[in-house]
Design a protein around this motif. Structure first.
Motif, PDB file in Angstrom:
ATOM      1  N   HIS A 399      -2.969  18.013  -3.117  1.00 15.92           N
ATOM      2  CA  HIS A 399      -1.630  18.609  -3.018  1.00 15.92           C
ATOM      3  C   HIS A 399      -0.710  18.104  -4.133  1.00 15.92           C
ATOM      4  O   HIS A 399      -0.961  17.079  -4.759  1.00 15.92           O
ATOM      5  CB  HIS A 399      -0.986  18.236  -1.669  1.00 15.92           C
ATOM      6  CG  HIS A 399      -1.532  19.008  -0.517  1.00 15.92           C
ATOM      7  ND1 HIS A 399      -0.822  19.975   0.153  1.00 15.92           N
ATOM      8  CD2 HIS A 399      -2.751  18.956   0.090  1.00 15.92           C
ATOM      9  CE1 HIS A 399      -1.567  20.484   1.118  1.00 15.92           C
ATOM     10  NE2 HIS A 399      -2.746  19.886   1.106  1.00 15.92           N
ATOM     11  N   TYR A 413      -2.927   9.945   1.692  1.00 15.33           N
ATOM     12  CA  TYR A 413      -2.741   9.951   3.147  1.00 15.33           C
ATOM     13  C   TYR A 413      -4.075   9.993   3.873  1.00 15.33           C
ATOM     14  O   TYR A 413      -5.009  10.667   3.451  1.00 15.33           O
ATOM     15  CB  TYR A 413      -1.926  11.171   3.575  1.00 15.33           C
ATOM     16  CG  TYR A 413      -0.482  11.080   3.145  1.00 15.33           C
ATOM     17  CD1 TYR A 413       0.448  10.428   3.936  1.00 15.33           C
ATOM     18  CD2 TYR A 413      -0.070  11.627   1.936  1.00 15.33           C
ATOM     19  CE1 TYR A 413       1.771  10.327   3.546  1.00 15.33           C
ATOM     20  CE2 TYR A 413       1.243  11.526   1.527  1.00 15.33           C
ATOM     21  CZ  TYR A 413       2.173  10.870   2.344  1.00 15.33           C
ATOM     22  OH  TYR A 413       3.468  10.762   1.948  1.00 15.33           O
ATOM     23  N   ARG A 442      -0.886   5.902   2.975  1.00 17.94           N
ATOM     24  CA  ARG A 442      -0.075   6.036   4.192  1.00 17.94           C
ATOM     25  C   ARG A 442      -0.827   6.806   5.275  1.00 17.94           C
ATOM     26  O   ARG A 442      -1.672   7.637   4.972  1.00 17.94           O
ATOM     27  CB  ARG A 442       1.205   6.812   3.881  1.00 17.94           C
ATOM     28  CG  ARG A 442       2.031   6.200   2.764  1.00 17.94           C
ATOM     29  CD  ARG A 442       3.273   7.014   2.607  1.00 17.94           C
ATOM     30  NE  ARG A 442       4.021   6.652   1.418  1.00 17.94           N
ATOM     31  CZ  ARG A 442       5.103   7.318   1.037  1.00 17.94           C
ATOM     32  NH1 ARG A 442       5.512   8.367   1.727  1.00 17.94           N
ATOM     33  NH2 ARG A 442       5.750   6.942  -0.039  1.00 17.94           N
ATOM     34  N   GLU A 444      -0.511   9.505   8.198  1.00 19.77           N
ATOM     35  CA  GLU A 444       0.288  10.592   8.784  1.00 19.77           C
ATOM     36  C   GLU A 444      -0.655  11.611   9.425  1.00 19.77           C
ATOM     37  O   GLU A 444      -1.753  11.846   8.923  1.00 19.77           O
ATOM     38  CB  GLU A 444       1.120  11.307   7.711  1.00 19.77           C
ATOM     39  CG  GLU A 444       2.299  10.507   7.162  1.00 19.77           C
ATOM     40  CD  GLU A 444       3.435  10.303   8.168  1.00 19.77           C
ATOM     41  OE1 GLU A 444       3.365  10.863   9.283  1.00 19.77           O
ATOM     42  OE2 GLU A 444       4.370   9.559   7.830  1.00 19.77           O
ATOM     43  N   PHE A 446      -1.380  14.650   9.318  1.00 19.17           N
ATOM     44  CA  PHE A 446      -1.517  15.975   8.713  1.00 19.17           C
ATOM     45  C   PHE A 446      -2.784  16.620   9.273  1.00 19.17           C
ATOM     46  O   PHE A 446      -3.808  15.955   9.455  1.00 19.17           O
ATOM     47  CB  PHE A 446      -1.579  15.877   7.182  1.00 19.17           C
ATOM     48  CG  PHE A 446      -0.369  15.211   6.588  1.00 19.17           C
ATOM     49  CD1 PHE A 446       0.903  15.470   7.091  1.00 19.17           C
ATOM     50  CD2 PHE A 446      -0.491  14.314   5.537  1.00 19.17           C
ATOM     51  CE1 PHE A 446       2.024  14.853   6.565  1.00 19.17           C
ATOM     52  CE2 PHE A 446       0.628  13.694   5.008  1.00 19.17           C
ATOM     53  CZ  PHE A 446       1.886  13.949   5.519  1.00 19.17           C
ATOM     54  N   LEU A 458      -5.840  13.127   2.125  1.00 18.15           N
ATOM     55  CA  LEU A 458      -5.014  14.101   1.419  1.00 18.15           C
ATOM     56  C   LEU A 458      -4.276  13.340   0.329  1.00 18.15           C
ATOM     57  O   LEU A 458      -3.614  12.333   0.624  1.00 18.15           O
ATOM     58  CB  LEU A 458      -4.042  14.763   2.406  1.00 18.15           C
ATOM     59  CG  LEU A 458      -3.114  15.867   1.913  1.00 18.15           C
ATOM     60  CD1 LEU A 458      -2.764  16.823   3.068  1.00 18.15           C
ATOM     61  CD2 LEU A 458      -1.825  15.332   1.295  1.00 18.15           C
ATOM     62  N   GLU A 460      -1.361  13.374  -2.607  1.00 18.63           N
ATOM     63  CA  GLU A 460      -0.181  14.000  -3.215  1.00 18.63           C
ATOM     64  C   GLU A 460      -0.118  13.401  -4.614  1.00 18.63           C
ATOM     65  O   GLU A 460       0.297  12.257  -4.796  1.00 18.63           O
ATOM     66  CB  GLU A 460       1.084  13.681  -2.413  1.00 18.63           C
ATOM     67  CG  GLU A 460       1.154  14.350  -1.046  1.00 18.63           C
ATOM     68  CD  GLU A 460       1.643  15.802  -1.083  1.00 18.63           C
ATOM     69  OE1 GLU A 460       1.727  16.393  -2.200  1.00 18.63           O
ATOM     70  OE2 GLU A 460       1.939  16.349  -0.004  1.00 18.63           O
TER      71      GLU A 460
ATOM     72  N   GLU B 150       6.787  16.476   7.585  1.00 19.95           N
ATOM     73  CA  GLU B 150       6.727  15.657   8.791  1.00 19.95           C
ATOM     74  C   GLU B 150       8.138  15.220   9.197  1.00 19.95           C
ATOM     75  O   GLU B 150       8.512  15.293  10.380  1.00 19.95           O
ATOM     76  CB  GLU B 150       5.827  14.446   8.528  1.00 19.95           C
ATOM     77  CG  GLU B 150       5.124  13.902   9.735  1.00 19.95           C
ATOM     78  CD  GLU B 150       5.868  12.743  10.355  1.00 19.95           C
ATOM     79  OE1 GLU B 150       5.779  12.585  11.567  1.00 19.95           O
ATOM     80  OE2 GLU B 150       6.560  12.003   9.611  1.00 19.95           O
ATOM     81  N   HIS B 184       1.040  21.603   6.136  1.00 16.73           N
ATOM     82  CA  HIS B 184       0.450  20.266   6.275  1.00 16.73           C
ATOM     83  C   HIS B 184       0.354  19.846   7.735  1.00 16.73           C
ATOM     84  O   HIS B 184      -0.640  19.298   8.171  1.00 16.73           O
ATOM     85  CB  HIS B 184       1.278  19.204   5.541  1.00 16.73           C
ATOM     86  CG  HIS B 184       1.710  19.595   4.169  1.00 16.73           C
ATOM     87  ND1 HIS B 184       2.969  20.073   3.895  1.00 16.73           N
ATOM     88  CD2 HIS B 184       1.055  19.614   2.989  1.00 16.73           C
ATOM     89  CE1 HIS B 184       3.066  20.355   2.606  1.00 16.73           C
ATOM     90  NE2 HIS B 184       1.913  20.090   2.023  1.00 16.73           N
ATOM     91  N   MET B 185       1.451  20.100   8.485  1.00 13.84           N
ATOM     92  CA  MET B 185       1.551  19.629   9.868  1.00 13.84           C
ATOM     93  C   MET B 185       1.267  20.773  10.839  1.00 13.84           C
ATOM     94  O   MET B 185       1.567  21.925  10.553  1.00 13.84           O
ATOM     95  CB  MET B 185       2.973  19.110  10.138  1.00 13.84           C
ATOM     96  CG  MET B 185       3.356  17.866   9.378  1.00 13.84           C
ATOM     97  SD  MET B 185       2.528  16.384   9.999  1.00 13.84           S
ATOM     98  CE  MET B 185       3.216  16.272  11.663  1.00 13.84           C
TER      99      MET B 185
END
Lengths: 497, 195
Positions: A399, A413, A442, A444, A446, A458, A460, B150, B184-185
């Motif tokens: 991404h 991520y 990190r 998260e 997703f 993922l 970034e 997020e 993404h979420m």
């Protein structure tokens, strides 16, 4: 149509088979069709006493057509005149033009649609039995030829019951001594490709004979007298081994003479194989088993029948490739972020994913697949399912970021703990390649890193909302450099030199 | 009980002060006060009008606008967390309160807070027996990176769930359910309080 009818005696025999009984040690539920294990991308789930299995099993092995309507979340299962319409999270099922109630509604697990196997299989005319001891579901498919006559003539095969019980006992000892060590073994995805068309021969006919087992170079050749059908190939781990069960076949006298107790051994000199073992694994149904004990990751690639003598089956032992799924974020109607100069994130993602994939294709130990290779929209769940159904080893989503004009840097991520090492390794290679600020690894939730079942991350790469980051991100040389770093990270993680 | 009403009075006072301060209030929200316990304090429009009598409208029966002090949520400078602020919103009737709170999310008021809803249009906001139906339009500029998405979802939930009467949020984009807002979420339908 091949004959698929299995008698009650065989059923009894199957229940007593040692590999089934030992599977009870592992908590997973096993699924068998006419005695052959069915491999699933996600294991069957037991919910309130009902076993739910991935829809793909039903489609591929039970000979039914399966349709999916994403809007209504409905699964349509069609086989002959039978039509079932099931809805995710709803207990009502349309059976033809009637409605019936399920005890447990269909559900989605890790991107796989799970259907209650007993209900669906019985509607498709299969016999279903559950064995509590081994936590196994047995499906028995009748041939279309006997199905019509079957309704009133079920007792016809009961005569086989008595001898089957005795046979089961013999099978027990054979299997146990064979040391196949199947506890906790899992049949790997795709390994059971031949299952659906493996036919059960007429119980009155004589079993096939395995005449010779040869391993030369990379090739394992099994010579039979031509009676038996294609062996069932599956993979077991802990320790790694590949298993070939030759259905309805026994070892011939020459091979039996080489058994030490119940197991024979063939010494091999091969970088991937330790040794080969063979046995009369089961006597009811008669099954000859050939096991390759592996030194590492390996697979058996079937050799085309036309290259072989009649009655021969051959496989080439090859290093198993790692399957890496590369996911270009967004696409189609979802442009992703719009950059500071009006460029689209989806374009950047696809360019990067393509470069990474091209580099990975040069790696002999890596197979690569992309969730999208052009400007198409793919739902997040379909990206997840893409990797999960293929049993991928790694999942990497690429991404470009967007926040404020002053935001800059590279982030990696992950979500599931098993992905952390992969995230760290990739990040270590990626940050120096971008030259941007290190914004860390990190966690998260997703969707694509949460739903995938293999190490999945993922990245970034940088901020499209930042002038400096953006300019570099659309620069060819920068993209090549970053692609190379991602490939280096993947190889580092997989321990490939 | 005592404590609660004291805070209520304080907040009502703050609301009056903001009204007195004039129309700049929308952009200059007071500093973050996350320690303030009650998330919503109502003050009737009368309080404001008694402190600052407004010129009578041409339609005398037109309802007085109401104000409420609410928590609003923004991205922090770094893009890794939320900044909470206390903002006074003004709305015509109770049913407009939620839309007014959402619109306040587009006005962070200072450079240290970042609006997570630039490029969003709140096309329709309706509360029906605990279910808040929110239809959005996202223009090209609305789409951010993964972490910001997020934060956006967090800000949306925290803003709407501060109203105890909101039990679930049903988000649609241009009238349609979507799997994800920005790719993404997950976007659950509905979003429940526990999520």
């Amino acid at each position: 149509m091949k004959r698929l009818w299995v008698g009650a005696g065989l059923l009894l025999g199957m229940l007593a088979l040692p590999q089934v009984a030992m599977a009870a040690g592992g908590a997973t539920t096993q699924l068998f069709l006419n005695g052959k294990p069915l491999a699933a991308e996600v294991p069957p789930r037991i919910i309130s006493g009902n076993t739910l299995v991935p829809v793909r099993i039903i489609a591929e092995n039970l000979g039914a057509k399966v349709g999916w309507d994403d809007r209504t979340k409905q699964v349509t299962v069609t086989s002959g005149a039978t039509k079932l319409v099931l809805t995710i999270d709803k207990p009502e099922v349309a059976v033809g033009d009637k409605t019936e109630q399920l005890e447990v509604a269909p559900t989605i697990v890790e991107g796989n649609t799970m259907l209650p196997v007993r209900f669906v299989a019985e509607k498709l005319g299969l016999k279903v039995t559950w064995d509590e001891l081994t936590r196994s579901v047995f499906l028995y498919k009748k041939s279309s030829g006997t199905a019509a006559a079957d309704s009133g003539a079920n007792g016809g095969t009961s005569g086989a019951g008595g001898s089957a019980a005795a046979g089961a006992g013999a099978a027990g000892s054979t299997g146990a001594n064979a040391g196949a060590g199947t506890a906790g073994g899992t049949a790997a995805g795709g390994a059971s490709a031949g299952v659906a068309h493996a036919a059960e021969p007429d119980p009155d006919s004589k079993p096939g004979i395995v005449q010779a087992i040869d391993f030369t170079g990379d090739r394992l050749t099994i010579k039979t007298n031509g009676v038996t059908t294609k062996p069932n190939l599956f993979h077991l781990s802990g320790p790694e081994r590949l298993v070939l069960d030759v259905p309805y076949a026994v070892l011939d006298e020459a091979l039996k003479a080489k058994l030490n107790g119940t197991v024979g051994e063939i010494a091999v000199q091969h970088p991937l194989a330790q040794k080969i073992r063979f046995s009369n694994y089961s006597s009811d149904p008669p099954t000859a088993r050939i096991i390759i004990d592996l030194k590492g990751r390996a697979e058996l690639v079937p050799v085309e029948a036309k290259q072989l003598q009649p009655g021969q089956f051959a496989y080439d032992l090859k290093l198993a490739k790692y399957l890496v799924v590369i996911d270009a974020g967004h696409g189609g109607k979802d442009s992703g972020a719009i950059s500071v100069t009006g460029k689209m994130e989806k374009t950047f993602n696809l360019a990067m994913a393509t470069k990474v994939s091209e580099l990975l294709r040069k790696e002999p130990l890596i197979e690569v697949q992309m969730t999208r290779s052009d400007d198409t929209f793919v739902e997040l769940d379909d990206r997840v399912a893409f990797a999960n159904t293929r049993n991928a080893d790694l999942f990497l989503s690429i991404h470009g970021n967007k926040y404020t004009a002053s935001s800059t840097g590279t982030e990696t991520y992950y979500y599931r703990d098993e992905s952390l090492d992969f995230a760290k390794t990739i990040h270590k290679h990626l940050v120096p390649a971008t030259g941007f600020a290190d914004r860390g690894v990190r966690q998260e939730p997703f969707r694509v890193v949460k739903g995938t079942t293999m190490p999945g991350i993922l990245v970034e790469v940088g901020y499209l909302s930042n002038k400096n980051d953006e300019k570099k991100m659309f620069d060819e040389a920068f993209q090549n450099q970053v692609a190379a770093s991602l490939v280096a990270g993947i190889k580092d993680y997989l321990n490939i030199q | 009980m005592m404590q609660k009403s004291t805070i209520r009075v304080l907040l009502a006072g703050a609301a009056i002060a903001t009204v007195l301060a004039g129309c700049g209030a929308r952009d200059k929200a007071p500093a973050a006060q996350p320690q303030v316990a009650p998330s919503v304090a109502h003050s009737s429009g009368n309080a404001g009008s008694s402190a600052e009598p407004q010129a009578p409208q041409s339609k005398p029966q037109a309802p007085q606008p109401k104000t409420a002090s609410v928590h609003t949520y923004f991205g922090d400078e770094n893009g890794t967390g939320l900044v909470v602020k206390q903002t006074t919103i003004t709305y015509a009737s109770d049913s407009d309160k939620y839309g007014a709170a959402l619109k306040a999310l587009q006005h962070p008021g200072d450079s240290k807070a970042v609006s997570l809803f630039d490029g969003f249009t709140f096309k329709s906001v309706k509360l029906e027996s605990g279910k808040l139906y929110l239809d959005l339009k996202l223009d090209d500029q609305a789409r951010t990176g993964s972490e910001a998405e997020e934060l956006t979802l967090q800000a949306l939930q925290k803003t709407l769930f501060q109203f105890p009467e909101v039990a679930e949020i049903y988000v649609t984009v241009d009238g349609a359910k979507v799997d994800s807002l920005m790719g993404h979420m997950d976007l659950p339908y509905p979003i429940k309080r526990s999520q």
